[in-house]
Write an enzyme that holds these catalytic residues in place. Sequence first.
Site, PDB file in Angstrom:
ATOM      1  N   PRO A   1       0.171  -4.042   5.466  1.00 29.30           N
ATOM      2  CG  PRO A   1       1.321  -2.822   3.830  1.00 29.30           C
ATOM      3  CD  PRO A   1       0.726  -4.180   4.123  1.00 29.30           C
ATOM      4  CB  CYS A   2      -3.931  -1.659   4.123  1.00 29.20           C
ATOM      5  SG  CYS A   2      -3.202  -1.805   2.465  1.00 29.20           S
ATOM      6  CB  CYS A   3      -4.951   2.265   7.676  1.00 35.55           C
ATOM      7  SG  CYS A   3      -6.196   2.819   6.499  1.00 35.55           S
ATOM      8  CG  PHE A   4      -8.559  -2.319   6.012  1.00 37.01           C
ATOM      9  CD1 PHE A   4      -8.995  -3.620   5.830  1.00 37.01           C
ATOM     10  CD2 PHE A   4      -7.836  -1.707   5.000  1.00 37.01           C
ATOM     11  CE1 PHE A   4      -8.712  -4.307   4.671  1.00 37.01           C
ATOM     12  CE2 PHE A   4      -7.543  -2.395   3.834  1.00 37.01           C
ATOM     13  CZ  PHE A   4      -7.981  -3.698   3.666  1.00 37.01           C
TER      14      PHE A   4
ATOM     15  CG  ASN B   1      -3.970   3.876   3.478  1.00 39.45           C
ATOM     16  OD1 ASN B   1      -4.989   4.435   3.113  1.00 39.45           O
ATOM     17  ND2 ASN B   1      -3.913   3.160   4.571  1.00 39.45           N
TER      18      ASN B   1
END
Length: 140
Positions: A45-48, A85
């Site tokens: 689910p992380c943004c990268f 995050n």
Amino acid sequence: MTHAGAQVATRTVFAPDAWPLRVAAFASDGTLKESPDLVQDVAGPCCFAGDLVARARTLPELSPGDLIALWDTGACYFSTHFAYNSLPRPAVHGFWTDGEGRTRFATIRRGQSLAELLAESGGPESGGLQGVGEPPAARG
């Protein structure tokens, strides 16, 4: 996309060749998936874009609501979560096969609540720097 990615599988995401994980796919009722195999990535689910716990894996075709088991995680992954995050620690579940051959799950650690995450992140002290950096006249 899964609930577990770089925030709990840091070693696998950043060094996938050194820390590969076996992946199993289950339907939402806990039975093994039996759909046709498909080469797919399992993302966290992380943004990268590199937040992948499995790359180009042949698995039964995954659908929303399916369950993914990341084998080989153990204590290293259980204990190294970081709140990247502001993602809360996910629940940890154990499993066994019952006498009828069905996979059953038990909660080992419940997921972190939003209130717990905010408290851990300093929420109760959020007013501690009020007025810091303002000119003396503005502080009243």
